[in-house]
Design an enzyme around this catalytic site. Structure first.
Site, mmCIF file in Angstrom:
data_model
loop_
_atom_site.group_PDB
_atom_site.id
_atom_site.type_symbol
_atom_site.label_atom_id
_atom_site.label_comp_id
_atom_site.label_asym_id
_atom_site.label_seq_id
_atom_site.Cartn_x
_atom_site.Cartn_y
_atom_site.Cartn_z
ATOM 1 N N SER A 67 49.414 46.823 22.576
ATOM 2 C CA SER A 67 48.121 47.352 22.135
ATOM 3 C C SER A 67 48.212 48.796 21.624
ATOM 4 O O SER A 67 47.513 49.145 20.667
ATOM 5 C CB SER A 67 47.090 47.262 23.261
ATOM 6 N N THR A 127 43.008 44.933 30.802
ATOM 7 C CA THR A 127 43.793 43.709 30.870
ATOM 8 C C THR A 127 44.125 43.362 32.320
ATOM 9 O O THR A 127 43.626 43.997 33.247
ATOM 10 C CB THR A 127 45.024 43.804 29.916
ATOM 11 N N LYS A 186 40.282 42.500 34.608
ATOM 12 C CA LYS A 186 39.218 42.019 33.725
ATOM 13 C C LYS A 186 37.942 41.579 34.456
ATOM 14 O O LYS A 186 36.852 41.683 33.896
ATOM 15 C CB LYS A 186 39.726 40.842 32.887
ATOM 16 N N ASN A 218 36.963 42.766 28.633
ATOM 17 C CA ASN A 218 38.272 43.259 28.179
ATOM 18 C C ASN A 218 38.153 44.544 27.368
ATOM 19 O O ASN A 218 39.152 45.111 26.947
ATOM 20 C CB ASN A 218 39.044 42.181 27.391
ATOM 21 N N GLY A 235 44.754 24.238 30.504
ATOM 22 C CA GLY A 235 44.519 25.363 31.406
ATOM 23 C C GLY A 235 43.035 25.583 31.621
ATOM 24 O O GLY A 235 42.208 25.129 30.811
ATOM 25 N N ALA A 236 42.721 26.243 32.727
ATOM 26 C CA ALA A 236 41.298 26.464 33.055
ATOM 27 C C ALA A 236 41.075 27.856 33.639
ATOM 28 O O ALA A 236 40.177 28.071 34.446
ATOM 29 C CB ALA A 236 40.830 25.392 34.042
ATOM 30 N N GLY A 238 40.985 32.330 32.860
ATOM 31 C CA GLY A 238 40.095 33.229 32.119
ATOM 32 C C GLY A 238 40.166 33.022 30.611
ATOM 33 O O GLY A 238 39.135 32.999 29.926
ATOM 34 N N THR A 246 45.079 21.830 38.200
ATOM 35 C CA THR A 246 44.131 21.687 39.302
ATOM 36 C C THR A 246 42.819 21.140 38.741
ATOM 37 O O THR A 246 42.100 21.856 38.025
ATOM 38 C CB THR A 246 43.900 23.060 39.986
#
Ligand code: ATR
Length: 296
Positions: free
Chosen positions: A25, A70, A74, A95, A135-136, A138, A161
């Site tokens: 960044s 980050t 967050k 963010n 994926g689940a 953020g 999961t």
């Protein structure tokens, strides 16, 4: 010769996280500021969890324009912000903070970064498409809200999961009214779901350096050339998932564009300006070259 890039008039911004050593960044924002002719310096700052409150107060006291936030801050940062944008509220994470005279504003630019890069890199959109999100966490949450908003016809959350996939589907459905489908990554249904969708988006860290040998889908999984596969990982630039998809003739993209555009969106919030398209493209090209030169 004296170096007068930073003077008493230079405005300041930062990225906070832990770790931040490998963040690109600073390169992104300092290059963007130069292209835009803004007198702004952007630094990486490692902040421990228990020092987050003090750090935020410090940035306010020192007159920073804004801060990118980050991992792992967050979610926690939300409680130190005076006003949270609708997007950040939905996603439950901030963010980007903007430090104003009347308080701290919290934003989340991940979704916007993802959508802008997806459009630019793949040349396609989500309208009437069936999208599988792997994926689940953020990142999946930001992306799920974005693809529903962008008009996806079906969104499936495939996760290791199942309960987390169910929670994410319920959260997005509650706000948007869309019916998302949770699927367990170990279920027999997974191959069918991935094999028949239009777009696959990996939001898990599987395949990210140094775990480069692994894939978030079955090794023997075949894609069809009409599918688009996006991996939010950008190190390595071509994960095994993307290599496999490319070999099957799919349109593919990695997450560097998402990083670039979420950064541009943060800069636009801080400066209250729109970054012209040609500067976005130039910055994105520079970052690609930078990654290549660094051996990524
Ligand atoms: P972020 O918030 O950055 O998106 P996260 O919250 O850690 O990261 O979420 C990562 C997602 O990747 C999670 O959904 C996680 O699955 P679980 O919900 O089962 O924890 C998934 N993930 C992480 N490591 C994984 C692995 N080795 N195999 C499969 N899924 C994995």
């Amino acid at each position: 010769m004296t170096d007068d890039r930073i003077t008493g008039k230079t405005r300041l911004a930062a990225v906070i996280g832990n770790p931040v050593e490998h963040s690109i960044s600073p390169q992104l924002h300092n290059t963007l500021s130069r292209y835009m002719g803004t007198d702004l310096a952007y630094i990486p700052v490692k902040v421990e969890k228990e020092m987050l409150d003090t750090a935020v107060q410090g940035f306010c006291a020192m007159g920073f324009v804004g801060v990118n936030v980050t991992i792992p801050h967050k979610k926690e940062i939300v409680s130190f912000v005076d006003r949270v944008s609708d997007e950040a509220q939905l996603v439950g994470a901030v963010n980007t903070i903007k430090i104003c005279r009347h308080g701290i504003e919290g934003y989340n630019t991940d979704g916007e970064g993802f959508v802008r890069s997806f459009r630019e890199d793949t040349g396609s959109s989500f309208g009437n498409k069936t999208v599988v999100i792997l994926g689940a966490g953020g990142a999946a949450r930001s992306i799920a809200f974005s693809v529903v908003r962008e008009g996806a016809a079906n969104v499936i959350i495939l996760n290791r999961t199942l309960s987390k996939a169910e929670q994410l589907c319920t959260a997005v459905s509650k706000v948007t009214g869309a019916a998302l489908k949770p699927v367990a990554a170990c279920s027999a249904e997974r191959k069918d779901v991935i094999g028949t969708c239009d777009i696959v988006i990996n939001t898990t860290p599987v395949g990210m350096y140094p775990d480069t040998e692994n894939m978030p889908v079955d090794v023997d999984m075949a894609f069809s050339s009409s599918q688009t596969v996006y991996d939010i990982i950008y190190n390595p630039p071509r994960t095994r998932l993307l290599q496999k998809a490319e070999n099957c003739g799919c349109m593919t993209a990695n997450g560097l564009g998402m990083l670039v555009y979420q950064g541009i969106a943060a800069y636009e919030i801080w400066m209250d300006i729109i970054v012209p398209g040609q500067i976005c493209t130039r910055l994105y090209d520079d970052l690609k070259k930078y990654m290549l030169n660094k051996g990524f």
